[in-house]
Design an enzyme around this catalytic site. Structure first.
Site, mmCIF file in Angstrom:
data_model
loop_
_atom_site.group_PDB
_atom_site.id
_atom_site.type_symbol
_atom_site.label_atom_id
_atom_site.label_comp_id
_atom_site.label_asym_id
_atom_site.label_seq_id
_atom_site.Cartn_x
_atom_site.Cartn_y
_atom_site.Cartn_z
ATOM 1 N N HIS A 467 0.835 -1.203 0.000
ATOM 2 C CA HIS A 467 0.000 0.000 0.000
ATOM 3 C C HIS A 467 0.874 1.260 0.000
ATOM 4 C CE1 HIS A 467 -3.686 2.321 1.243
ATOM 5 N NE2 HIS A 467 -2.746 3.132 1.692
ATOM 6 N N GLU A 468 1.791 1.336 0.962
ATOM 7 C CA GLU A 468 2.641 2.527 1.049
ATOM 8 C C GLU A 468 3.569 2.633 -0.157
ATOM 9 O OE1 GLU A 468 1.776 4.690 3.047
ATOM 10 O OE2 GLU A 468 0.483 3.425 4.287
ATOM 11 N N HIS A 471 1.745 4.423 -2.886
ATOM 12 C CA HIS A 471 1.850 5.875 -2.727
ATOM 13 C C HIS A 471 3.210 6.365 -3.206
ATOM 14 C CE1 HIS A 471 -1.865 6.808 -0.700
ATOM 15 N NE2 HIS A 471 -1.597 6.090 0.375
ATOM 16 N N HIS A 474 3.500 6.668 -6.878
ATOM 17 C CA HIS A 474 2.797 7.863 -7.345
ATOM 18 C C HIS A 474 3.741 9.071 -7.298
ATOM 19 C CE1 HIS A 474 -1.406 10.001 -7.234
ATOM 20 N NE2 HIS A 474 -0.797 10.146 -8.383
#
Length: 674
Positions: A467-468, A471, A474
């Site tokens: 998940h991290e 990010h 991105h």
């Protein structure tokens, strides 16, 4: 000449922050001085006698305050990951100063007049989409932050913002203090029944660091979560659960109830001053969802769909509890019996899987996925200064060219707040000096290595890492001209798409088989076990969905004027979340006083975005599954979406990737809620 390292050019690889040269005292001095430098840079724009143009106003404004941005990013990231009493005092002092400076810019009439002139007069025929976006967002930023207010109202706005900045810092500090203050000391081995050996070893190591015999458990996630999941001693589970549920909610100096009421009241006053019906209405004007009604409708619609499945989830635990003589399950029983049911239903436990998921192996798998999808590679750099010896830095390359720096910080410490997050030390942008690539950081709280055993992750922690990392991708893939539109500078209900998208790979059989190897033997996790992980992807999904929806509804209630003067925080919270309640409510407990996402983070009137983004990520990953999870053409389309940051409307970006708007059916199908 001032020798403060934060105020000098960084003579480090890639101009990375020279943490090895910075003393704690340097941050305060640097930020105060950088504020003054930034004031001068803004004044030069405001007082420019030339006719306002896009370049001499918007672009120059984009360049102003870079030194302040770098110094404050470094400071606030350090205050979250490796704080001290001194740094917390500095945070309380400088947060209002930064808020005042921000107000000075937002309420600078001459600067706004120049932006307004460009907005209304400029010939946009030659503007790129990104230039249009910067101009529109800049003008709207001023109007949404008081540029059109009377002088008296501007002064009121300043006071509100300064007070809010101090309150949010204090809220966060109280939660950290309460987290660190609690420990549960067990001296009788019988109190450890049910706990895996690795958790027991971890608790013994914690006791030794405190010069105690026996075992110590804390409210840090790697200690708290396994105890609730495995400890057979129900009274001890209750004790630990209550300690968490009463964090910053006790009768002491760290109680956050009054701070919550003040934050909510000030946010409401601010929104009304700016012409909005509520803080939520103000926030949502700049979100995909658009309005509070759209959000509450979305949350309640999902609630109605998920509630029957959630009740089935809880009912499925009753037979197991009955074997132990329990007739009524309580909140501190859920994780324990859910894990027993998981083991019975799928014939595996999270603990039994941990040897197959050593931290470094999982990280390399994430790197490999980024390589297949986006052509990135990661190389450890030992010459980049870090703020703590446990931090590792990687250079990110794309086809041999420098793309970014990635800092990783994995384990809990006294000075680190709970949870997991991605942040940045420097953003990506292009200017006259050339290309400036981002410096990204991932911070988590995973179990430490103990003895000769490496850090082993639960499967839930595997998904957290992905998940991290989503990010981080991105941020790392950002490819824009202007930093304010770069990377994760997107609508808040779009920002979770890249992160939640990456979690999907953890449930793909072909991908799991590439890295789930036992850390001692090298043996691949048996195919039957991989099948069970994939089959269990929806386990307790109804329960988890209702839990998330409860937080979203609570957030919206706080920020749409739901909290009355006479309400207690506990009563308000329990009334609002009643429709999503699955277990009896325990007296003298409340989650709000430690709900850092909305009272100290950026999620006020935005917690719903986790579920909103789930619709997007489920729909996006369904496309990958149709074409192949590493299909290069599909990956190239998604890479374009990631690289564009906030330069286009997020729905336009999504449609360009998918060929249509997202559909909720993919989420319902993936979650087994249809």
């Amino acid at each position: 000449m001032n020798q403060n390292p934060l105020l000098q050019p960084f003579n480090t690889p890639f101009q990375s922050v020279p943490f090895d040269q910075i003393r704690q005292e340097d941050y305060r001095e640097a930020i105060i001085q950088a504020i003054e430098t930034a004031r001068q840079e803004i004044a030069a724009i405001s007082n420019n006698p030339e006719t306002p143009t896009f370049d001499n106003t918007l672009v120059t404004r984009e360049e102003a305050g870079r030194q302040l941005a770098v110094a404050s990013e470094a400071f606030f990231n350090l205050n979250s990951a490796e704080t001290s009493d001194y740094l917390q005092e500095v945070a309380e002092e400088i947060s209002p100063l930064l808020a005042a400076f921000s107000n000075d810019i937002n309420l600078d009439e001459a600067l706004f007049a120049r932006v307004k002139h460009v907005y209304e007069q400029a010939d946009r025929t030659g503007f790129s989409t990104e230039m249009q976006r910067l101009l529109d967002k800049s003008y709207k930023h001023f109007t949404r932050n008081g540029a059109l207010l009377s002088e008296a109202d501007k002064q009121t706005l300043r006071q509100i913002d300064q007070e809010l900045s101090g309150l949010t810092v204090k809220f966060s500090q109280n939660v950290l203090q309460e987290t660190n203050a609690y420990s549960m000391h067990i001296e009788d081995e019988a109190g450890l029944e049910g706990l895996p050996a690795s958790i027991v070893a971890q608790a013994r190591a914690e006791a030794e660091t405190r010069s105690l015999t026996g075992w110590v458990f804390t409210l840090q996630f790697p200690s708290y979560v396994p105890f609730l999941k495995y400890a057979a001693n129900r009274e001890r589970r209750k004790e630990l659960y209550l300690a968490s549920a009463q964090k910053a909610f006790k009768d002491n100096a760290y109680n956050n109830e009054a701070i919550i009421k003040k934050i909510v009241s000030l946010r409401d006053q601010r929104a009304r001053l700016l012409g909005f019906a509520s803080h939520a209405a103000f926030v949502l004007e700049e979100r995909m969802a658009g309005t509070p009604d759209a959000v509450t409708g979305f949350l309640n619609d999902l609630l109605e769909k998920a509630r029957p499945f959630a009740h089935q989830d809880v009912a499925s635990l009753q037979p197991l509890a009955a074997r132990d003589g329990l007739t009524e399950l309580m909140p501190y029983d859920h994780a324990y019996y859910a894990e027993k049911l998981r083991e019975e239903k799928y014939d595996y436990s999270e603990e039994a899987l941990k040897p197959y998921f050593p931290l470094q192996q999982v990280l390399q798998a994430a790197f490999a996925a980024a390589g297949k999808l986006y052509g990135l590679s990661f190389s450890e750099r030992t010459d980049i200064p870090t703020y703590h010896e446990e931090v590792t830095v990687y250079e990110v390359l794309e086809e041999g060219r420098h793309k970014a720096l990635l800092y990783t910080d994995w384990h809990p410490r006294k000075g680190k707040r709970a949870g997991a997050w991605m942040t940045s030390f420097k953003g990506q942008y292009r200017n006259a000096d050339g290309e400036h690539r981002p410096h990204i950081s991932i911070v988590c709280n995973f179990s430490r290595p103990t003895g000769d055993t490496p850090s082993l992750l639960t499967f839930n922690e595997v998904t957290t890492l992905f998940h991290e990392f989503g990010h981080a991708l991105h941020g790392m893939l950002a490819d824009t001209r202007y930093e304010s539109l770069s990377g994760t500078n997107v609508y808040w209900d779009f920002v979770e798409l890249p992160s939640q998208f990456m979690e999907n790979f953890c449930y793909q059989k072909e991908f799991l088989a590439t890295f789930a190897h036992h850390y001692k033997t090298g043996e691949l996790l048996p195919e039957a076990q991989i099948d069970k992980i994939v089959a269990s992807a929806n386990f307790m999904e109804g329960y988890q969905t209702l839990r998330q929806l409860a937080f979203g509804l609570l957030d919206m209630a706080y920020h749409t004027g739901g909290l009355a003067e006479q309400d207690t925080i506990e009563h308000f919270e329990k009334e609002i979340t009643r429709s999503a309640q699955l277990y009896p409510a325990l007296p003298h407990t409340a989650q709000s006083p430690s709900f850092s996402h909305i009272f100290a983070g950026g999620y006020s009137a935005g917690y719903y975005s986790y579920k909103w983004s789930e619709v997007l990520d489920a729909d996006a990953f369904a496309y990958f599954k149709e074409t192949g999870i590493f299909n290069p053409e599909t990956a190239a389309l998604f890479k374009t979406l990631l690289s564009k940051g906030g330069t286009e409307d997020p729905m336009d970006l999504y449609v360009a990737f998918r060929g249509r708007k997202p559909e909720v059916n993919a989420l319902l199908q993936r979650a087994g809620l249809n």
